[in-house]
Design an enzyme around this catalytic site. Structure first.
Site, mmCIF file in Angstrom:
data_model
loop_
_atom_site.group_PDB
_atom_site.id
_atom_site.type_symbol
_atom_site.label_atom_id
_atom_site.label_comp_id
_atom_site.label_asym_id
_atom_site.label_seq_id
_atom_site.Cartn_x
_atom_site.Cartn_y
_atom_site.Cartn_z
ATOM 1 N N ARG A 1 0.890 -1.096 0.083
ATOM 2 C CA ARG A 1 0.131 0.005 -0.187
ATOM 3 C C ARG A 1 0.847 1.365 -0.007
ATOM 4 N NH1 ARG A 1 -5.056 1.991 1.956
ATOM 5 N NH2 ARG A 1 -5.014 4.292 1.458
ATOM 6 N N ASP B 1 -6.958 -1.691 0.750
ATOM 7 C CA ASP B 1 -7.489 -0.545 1.342
ATOM 8 C C ASP B 1 -8.339 -1.422 2.504
ATOM 9 O OD1 ASP B 1 -7.942 1.936 2.405
ATOM 10 O OD2 ASP B 1 -9.538 2.317 0.838
ATOM 11 N N ASP C 1 -10.396 -0.768 5.762
ATOM 12 C CA ASP C 1 -10.977 0.708 6.415
ATOM 13 C C ASP C 1 -11.953 0.269 7.543
ATOM 14 O OD1 ASP C 1 -10.008 2.797 4.780
ATOM 15 O OD2 ASP C 1 -11.709 2.721 3.624
ATOM 16 N N ARG D 1 -5.174 1.314 -5.932
ATOM 17 C CA ARG D 1 -4.332 0.976 -4.235
ATOM 18 C C ARG D 1 -4.360 -0.542 -4.486
ATOM 19 N NH1 ARG D 1 -6.258 4.412 -0.667
ATOM 20 N NH2 ARG D 1 -6.964 5.702 -2.080
#
Length: 166
Positions: free
Chosen positions: A79, A92, A94, A89
Site C-alpha cells: 500500500r 484498502d 477501512d 491501491r
C-alpha cells in the site's frame, strides 16, 4: 467484545490481493466472516474497477492495536500512502465501526461516513450484518440499504477463489 466491521477494497491484482487479505485477517482474527465480493467502478478518479467486500470479527484487543494491525496488513500488500487520496491501491482496509461506539477525534471518526455514502461499502455490510444497527441513526444496515438513494457504482457480484467461509 465489540463487533468490528471493515471495508476491504483493491483495484490492483484484485483477486490475489483480496484472497491474501482474507488470509491475513484470518491469521489475526480466526473468527472473521466475509461478505460476498463486488466489482465496482472507481469513485473519485479514473481507474480500474475495484473489488470490494466487508468483514466482521470480535476482539478483546484495543482499538489502536487493531488499527495498527490493519495498517501493517496494508503495508505488507504494498500500500502506497504518498499519492492522492483517490487513487489505485493494492489494498484498502477501512475500519467502519467499533461496536456501538461513536468516536470523533482528529485522527478517527467512527462509524465512518462512507457507510451511508457508497453502495460498495453499505451493500456488503448489509449482507454480512443485516440486523446490526448503525450507532448514529439507529437503523439496521438492511434498512439503510433498502433506503439507499446514492450513486450506484457496483457492477456485479464476483466469485473468487477464497470467498467461502471456513
Amino acid at each position: 467484545m465489540p463487533d468490528v466491521y471493515l471495508s476491504i477494497g483493491t483495484n490492483i491484482d484484485r483477486e490475489q490481493n483480496v484472497c491474501s487479505a482474507m488470509s491475513a485477517l484470518r491469521e489475526h482474527w480466526p473468527s472473521v466472516l466475509f461478505s460476498p465480493v463486488y466489482e465496482s467502478v472507481a469513485v473519485g478518479f479514473a481507474g480500474e474497477d475495484f473489488f470490494n467486500l466487508a468483514a466482521v470479527f470480535t476482539t478483546e484487543e484495543p482499538l489502536y492495536y487493531v488499527l495498527d494491525t490493519l495498517r501493517g496488513i496494508e503495508d505488507a500488500h504494498g500500500r502506497a500512502r504518498s499519492g492522492p487520496k483517490f487513487a489505485a491501491r493494492t489494498l484498502d482496509l477501512d475500519l467502519l465501526s467499533w461496536g456501538d461506539e461513536i468516536i470523533n477525534t482528529e485522527s478517527l471518526t467512527l462509524p465512518r461516513a462512507e457507510i451511508l455514502e457508497h453502495d460498495f461499502v453499505l451493500l456488503p455490510l448489509a449482507e454480512i450484518a443485516p440486523e446490526s444497527v448503525h450507532p448514529v441513526n439507529g437503523l439496521t444496515y438492511r434498512q439503510l440499504w433498502q433506503q439507499f438513494t446514492g450513486a450506484h457504482s457496483i457492477r456485479r457480484e464476483v466469485s473468487i477463489g477464497d470467498v467461502t467461509q471456513d
